[in-house]
Design a protein around this motif. Structure first.
Motif, PDB file in Angstrom:
ATOM      1  N   LYS A   1       0.799  -1.216   0.000  1.00 25.74           N
ATOM      2  CA  LYS A   1       0.000   0.000   0.000  1.00 25.74           C
ATOM      3  C   LYS A   1       0.835   1.271   0.000  1.00 25.74           C
ATOM      4  N   LYS A   2       1.881   1.328   0.789  1.00 30.16           N
ATOM      5  CA  LYS A   2       2.613   2.568   1.024  1.00 30.16           C
ATOM      6  C   LYS A   2       4.083   2.258   1.205  1.00 30.16           C
ATOM      7  N   SER A   3       4.946   3.168   0.748  1.00 28.84           N
ATOM      8  CA  SER A   3       6.372   2.939   0.959  1.00 28.84           C
ATOM      9  C   SER A   3       7.124   4.260   0.966  1.00 28.84           C
ATOM     10  N   GLU A   4       8.317   4.230   1.574  1.00 24.01           N
ATOM     11  CA  GLU A   4       9.207   5.388   1.600  1.00 24.01           C
ATOM     12  C   GLU A   4      10.640   4.929   1.390  1.00 24.01           C
ATOM     13  N   GLU A   5      11.352   5.697   0.580  1.00 25.70           N
ATOM     14  CA  GLU A   5      12.777   5.456   0.375  1.00 25.70           C
ATOM     15  C   GLU A   5      13.575   6.414   1.248  1.00 25.70           C
ATOM     16  N   PHE A   6      14.802   6.014   1.576  1.00 24.71           N
ATOM     17  CA  PHE A   6      15.704   6.854   2.344  1.00 24.71           C
ATOM     18  C   PHE A   6      16.837   7.271   1.424  1.00 24.71           C
TER      19      PHE A   6
ATOM     20  N   LEU B   1       9.465  13.435  -2.728  1.00 24.30           N
ATOM     21  CA  LEU B   1       8.894  12.264  -3.405  1.00 24.30           C
ATOM     22  C   LEU B   1       9.751  11.912  -4.601  1.00 24.30           C
ATOM     23  N   ASN B   2       9.799  10.628  -4.895  1.00 24.57           N
ATOM     24  CA  ASN B   2      10.490  10.138  -6.077  1.00 24.57           C
ATOM     25  C   ASN B   2       9.636  10.466  -7.296  1.00 24.57           C
ATOM     26  N   ILE B   3      10.253  11.000  -8.354  1.00 21.56           N
ATOM     27  CA  ILE B   3       9.464  11.386  -9.522  1.00 21.56           C
ATOM     28  C   ILE B   3       8.749  10.196 -10.159  1.00 21.56           C
TER      29      ILE B   3
ATOM     30  N   LYS C   1      -2.280  12.281  -1.574  1.00 12.79           N
ATOM     31  CA  LYS C   1      -3.189  12.886  -0.597  1.00 12.79           C
ATOM     32  C   LYS C   1      -3.632  11.893   0.463  1.00 12.79           C
ATOM     33  N   ASN C   2      -4.065  10.709   0.040  1.00 13.15           N
ATOM     34  CA  ASN C   2      -4.631   9.729   0.975  1.00 13.15           C
ATOM     35  C   ASN C   2      -3.577   9.074   1.861  1.00 13.15           C
ATOM     36  N   GLU C   3      -2.413   8.762   1.306  1.00 13.73           N
ATOM     37  CA  GLU C   3      -1.414   8.008   2.055  1.00 13.73           C
ATOM     38  C   GLU C   3      -0.391   8.890   2.778  1.00 13.73           C
ATOM     39  N   TYR C   4      -0.153  10.093   2.242  1.00 12.63           N
ATOM     40  CA  TYR C   4       0.914  10.928   2.808  1.00 12.63           C
ATOM     41  C   TYR C   4       0.457  12.331   3.195  1.00 12.63           C
ATOM     42  N   GLY C   5      -0.789  12.661   2.874  1.00 14.61           N
ATOM     43  CA  GLY C   5      -1.310  13.990   3.199  1.00 14.61           C
ATOM     44  C   GLY C   5      -0.684  15.104   2.381  1.00 14.61           C
TER      45      GLY C   5
END
Length: 437
Positions: free
Chosen positions: A206-211, A232-234, A247-251
């Protein structure tokens, strides 16, 4: 370590790669050895830096209650069929496969399937949750476009962790706990990472983030607002529903102030949800005795990619701006100081031997350049190639019982009595301003 016994000879640098100078120096000096496209071996110093990186990762994950395990690299096709990913990975050409008379296998490009099978044997009840398993080991991916030496290879060490949770709320707690652990890990390494909204890709969820670390050597482009920290990654913008996703996952509703930056991805965390546990029938019993699928998260750090980034950040240049070596951070360098006596001067060689014995007896990781066929100038060049933070030079400029200390990072020199050097705590930076580098 005595250089005469180390097998590390003299190195003459030629046409150092402008984009990846530190890693090219490592290759030219035999500190990493290339066996094929994207396949490398490690000599003593980079191996020890890699092990220190792994130690920091383990320390932080252990602090937040993660459990270290080991999963097989060789994995049967049946397990991947159960998750529905075998054909996808084979068709994309990502996975190395092996046909035998006992069936088909793959060399693990990742370990979601293996860890689900592991959890099915171990985690049975809601009382066992939440739990997070992790390992550090080799992964294998048939990268069509290897790049930047250790930054993108076909075989690479990776930390991968997997959380098992009762529901989405518990998953969020595990996810946020690991996210903070990542921030702690990279801070200890002196790397300023930015959590970046990312696409889940082949892993799913559903959701992910890179460092990410901002760097001109990066192959990723991120959009970043330095004031707010939003990034955000392009690649996310390629999603058909990216506005809704952001909007839904990260606001995130407005990206107009974000500016493009080049960056290196060092880690990635995912909220997988129930997809793997449902496909592979991995369940636990809740407080009512009913079977329910796990909510999963997965978390990775590229160890060799982190190693490469640290080396590239540690590059040392001459007055003309040409790369001539590295100066590793004190807390990551496997050897704290390199002793360089004037070769052929019996008094300086004797003092160097005594200083070496005293430092090593105090637990200070030290290199002694005890070679007879060198000069101080050549020895300093070799020390820069090894990345040792400090040099202890015993030449004509210092009196008996004194030593000249030089920072390989700044070039700053000070002369001190040997007894003062011996009073320095094990592997701590000599100058306070260099402790965070």
């Amino acid at each position: 370590m005595r250089l005469s016994e180390s097998g590390i000879g003299k190195t003459r640098l030629e046409n150092v790669d402008k984009m990846f100078p530190a890693q090219d120096i490592l290759v030219q000096s035999g500190q990493i050895v290339q066996y094929g496209t994207g396949i490398y071996g490690y000599n003593n110093v980079p191996l020890k830096v890699k092990q220190r990186i792994e130690t920091i990762i383990k320390e932080e994950l252990n602090k937040c209650g993660c459990v270290e395990i080991e999963l097989p690299i060789l994995q049967p096709r049946e397990m991947w069929n159960a998750s529905g990913r075998w054909n996808r990975y084979v068709e994309s050409g990502t996975m190395f496969t092996i046909n035998t008379d006992k069936g088909e296998y793959c060399l693990a490009p990742t370990a979601e399937e293996a860890v689900v099978e592991f959890a099915k044997k171990k985690v049975k009840s809601h009382k066992d949750l939440p739990t997070t398993f992790f390992q550090i080991g080799e992964k294998y991916r048939n990268e069509i476009r290897t790049r930047g030496f250790l930054l993108r290879g076909k075989s690479f060490p990776m930390m991968d962790a997997y959380s098992f949770n009762k529901d989405e709320k518990d998953l969020m707690q595990s996810y946020n706990k690991i996210k903070q652990a990542y921030l702690n890990i990279f801070e200890k390494m002196g790397l300023e990472v930015i959590p970046v909204v990312a696409d889940n890709g082949e892993i799913g969820g559903k959701k992910s983030e890179e460092f990410m670390v901002l760097s001109d050597i990066g192959e990723d482009t991120i959009l970043y607002d330095e004031k707010t920290g939003v990034a955000l990654n392009i690649e996310v913008l390629e999603k058909e529903n990216y506005k809704e996703y952001l909007k839904n996952e990260y606001g995130i509703e407005d990206i107009s102030e974000l500016k493009p930056k080049k960056a290196v991805e060092l880690g990635h965390i995912f909220q997988l949800g129930k997809s793997y546990s449902e496909n592979m029938k991995a369940r636990y019993k809740d407080s009512d005795g009913k079977e329910k699928p796990f909510y999963m998260g997965c978390y990775g750090i590229g160890v060799s990619r982190t190693l490469a980034t640290i080396y590239e950040k540690s590059i040392v240049k001459d007055k003309e701006g040409n790369p001539i070596g590295m100066s590793l951070p004190c807390n990551l360098a496997p050897y704290f100081i390199q002793i360089i006596p004037k070769a052929g001067n019996s008094e300086k060689e004797r003092e160097a031997e005594e200083l070496y014995r005293e430092l090593t007896s105090k637990g200070v990781c030290t290199i002694l350049d005890d070679r007879k066929d060198t000069t101080i100038g050549k020895s300093i060049k070799d020390a820069l190639i090894l990345g040792t933070p400090y040099l202890a030079i015993l030449g004509d400029k210092v009196k008996s019982g004194e030593v000249e200390i030089e920072s390989t990072k700044t070039g700053q020199k000070i002369t001190m009595p040997m007894q003062d050097l011996l009073a320095v705590n094990s592997n701590k930076c000599i100058n306070r301003e260099e402790e965070v580098r």
